[in-house]
Motif scaffolding. Structure first.
Motif, mmCIF file in Angstrom:
data_model
loop_
_atom_site.group_PDB
_atom_site.id
_atom_site.type_symbol
_atom_site.label_atom_id
_atom_site.label_comp_id
_atom_site.label_asym_id
_atom_site.label_seq_id
_atom_site.Cartn_x
_atom_site.Cartn_y
_atom_site.Cartn_z
ATOM 1 N N ASN A 124 0.702 -1.290 -0.238
ATOM 2 C CA ASN A 124 0.127 0.042 0.025
ATOM 3 C C ASN A 124 0.748 1.192 -0.025
ATOM 4 N N TYR A 125 0.176 2.546 -0.368
ATOM 5 C CA TYR A 125 0.999 3.775 -0.312
ATOM 6 C C TYR A 125 0.089 4.812 0.469
ATOM 7 N N ARG A 126 0.843 5.469 1.219
ATOM 8 C CA ARG A 126 0.194 6.530 1.977
ATOM 9 C C ARG A 126 1.118 7.812 1.735
ATOM 10 N N GLY A 127 0.548 9.006 1.231
ATOM 11 C CA GLY A 127 1.049 10.222 1.014
ATOM 12 C C GLY A 127 0.490 11.257 1.504
ATOM 13 N N ILE A 128 1.292 12.438 1.650
ATOM 14 C CA ILE A 128 0.961 13.826 2.117
ATOM 15 C C ILE A 128 1.258 14.697 1.341
ATOM 16 N N MET A 151 4.118 16.185 10.270
ATOM 17 C CA MET A 151 3.568 15.501 8.911
ATOM 18 C C MET A 151 4.102 14.015 8.837
ATOM 19 N N GLN A 152 5.156 13.592 9.340
ATOM 20 C CA GLN A 152 5.457 12.103 9.548
ATOM 21 C C GLN A 152 4.219 11.422 10.317
ATOM 22 N N TYR A 153 3.768 12.207 11.355
ATOM 23 C CA TYR A 153 2.616 11.651 12.123
ATOM 24 C C TYR A 153 1.412 11.556 11.363
ATOM 25 N N LEU A 154 1.211 12.462 10.367
ATOM 26 C CA LEU A 154 -0.025 12.372 9.731
ATOM 27 C C LEU A 154 0.139 11.091 8.740
ATOM 28 N N VAL A 155 1.195 11.059 8.384
ATOM 29 C CA VAL A 155 1.539 9.703 7.521
ATOM 30 C C VAL A 155 1.288 8.372 7.916
ATOM 31 N N LYS A 276 -1.677 21.510 20.800
ATOM 32 C CA LYS A 276 -1.914 21.760 22.220
ATOM 33 C C LYS A 276 -0.547 21.086 22.871
ATOM 34 N N ASN A 277 0.050 21.915 23.542
ATOM 35 C CA ASN A 277 1.440 21.900 24.100
ATOM 36 C C ASN A 277 2.344 21.340 23.465
ATOM 37 N N GLY A 278 2.335 21.850 22.251
ATOM 38 C CA GLY A 278 3.455 21.565 21.056
ATOM 39 C C GLY A 278 3.095 20.163 20.381
ATOM 40 N N LEU A 279 2.078 19.418 20.489
ATOM 41 C CA LEU A 279 1.711 18.249 20.175
ATOM 42 C C LEU A 279 0.701 18.402 19.242
ATOM 43 N N ALA A 280 0.485 17.694 17.949
ATOM 44 C CA ALA A 280 -0.639 17.448 17.091
ATOM 45 C C ALA A 280 -1.642 16.576 17.698
ATOM 46 N N SER A 281 -2.954 17.064 17.363
ATOM 47 C CA SER A 281 -4.187 16.653 18.121
ATOM 48 C C SER A 281 -5.041 16.138 16.817
#
Length: 281
Positions: A124-128, A151-155, A276-281
């Protein structure tokens, strides 16, 4: 209060084994039952081969972060198939597959790479896809490394939030900072949002030695190319590969994918993720 001894947990485990072991395993050997139980509880290993393209400010068009992923066994099999395709087309297995090398002379080779990926179950492939003009580090108080980790978190989030597994992340080794970025990504993933506490590790590898990193580069380049202005799309060979992707997969390379899409999943990034507090939510 009465203490719960080890025997209680052993009895509980025996009950689970007895309740959920298939009938064909029921027999005199408890060791056989426990072995089946342990195997059933073992998490599979998911591997992701991650790369980035057009990430420099001087590059025309959007930046793409993305990669190939699947189980350890499926990835190993696919890696060998890519090597066999190279041999079939008279290309040394040590020669890198790269989007920037796509040309009319080798179009059949690149077509077979793309079609093999599209037809391979479990790969499979996942891309942003990121419009660099929308990135505002000052607005969010981020460094370039901070933004990269988010961005890697979103990937990875789209891959990991749907399944319980051990995740091994392989990044393209670019320079001496590659290990720092790989470890930083894992640290960020382990403490962020839905992935907090999940089982991750990461390792940078040289892409000339790993065919799946090369396929990640190839697909990242394809999606980046599809998202530049048509006036900038000068290569007929590359446009043909984009057409094949659209025709054979039904995927629109310039559109968001449904979140449940697995074979190909694309996110067109917009700066609306909150922190929030520097982290993605």
């Amino acid at each position: 209060m009465q203490k719960i001894g080890v025997g209680f947990f052993l009895d509980t485990k025996r009950w689970i084994v007895a309740r959920y072991t298939p009938k064909k395993l029921v027999g005199p050997s408890e060791k056989e039952h426990v072995s089946w139980y342990n195997k059933r509880m073992e998490k599979p290993e998911i591997r992701a081969y991650l790369d980035e393209t057009r990430h420099l400010k001087t590059n025309i068009g959007p930046m793409v972060l993305g990669g190939i992923w699947g189980t350890k066994e499926i990835c190993a099999s696919f890696n060998n198939k890519i090597k066999m395709i190279k041999i079939k087309h008279g290309i040394p297995t040590s020669q890198e597959l790269k989007w920037t090398k796509v040309s009319p002379a080798k179009l059949d080779y690149y077509k077979e790479i793309l079609e093999t990926f599209l037809n391979e179950p479990g790969v499979n492939y996942r891309g942003i896809i990121i419009d660099k003009q929308l990135i505002d580090y000052e607005r969010f108080g981020l460094t370039e490394d901070d933004f990269y980790y988010r961005m890697q978190y979103l990937v990875i989030r789209n891959i990991a939030c749907h399944r319980l597994a051990k995740y091994r992340l392989f990044f393209d080794y670019k320079d001496t900072w590659s290990s720092h970025k790989a470890n930083g990504t894992v640290d960020y993933l382990k403490k962020t949002g839905r992935l907090a506490g999940d089982d991750f590790d990461a390792q940078p590898l040289r892409s000339d030695e790993v065919a799946l990193l090369q396929v990640a580069d190839f697909l990242n380049g394809l999606f980046a190319y599809a998202n530049i202005n048509q006036s900038e799309q000068k290569s007929e060979a590359k446009k043909e590969l984009v057409r094949i992707l659209e025709e054979k997969s039904g995927v629109c390379p310039t559109c968001d994918s449904p979140s449940a899409s697995e074979k190909i999943n694309i996110l067109i990034w917009q700066p609306k993720v909150t922190f929030k507090n520097g982290l993605a939510s």
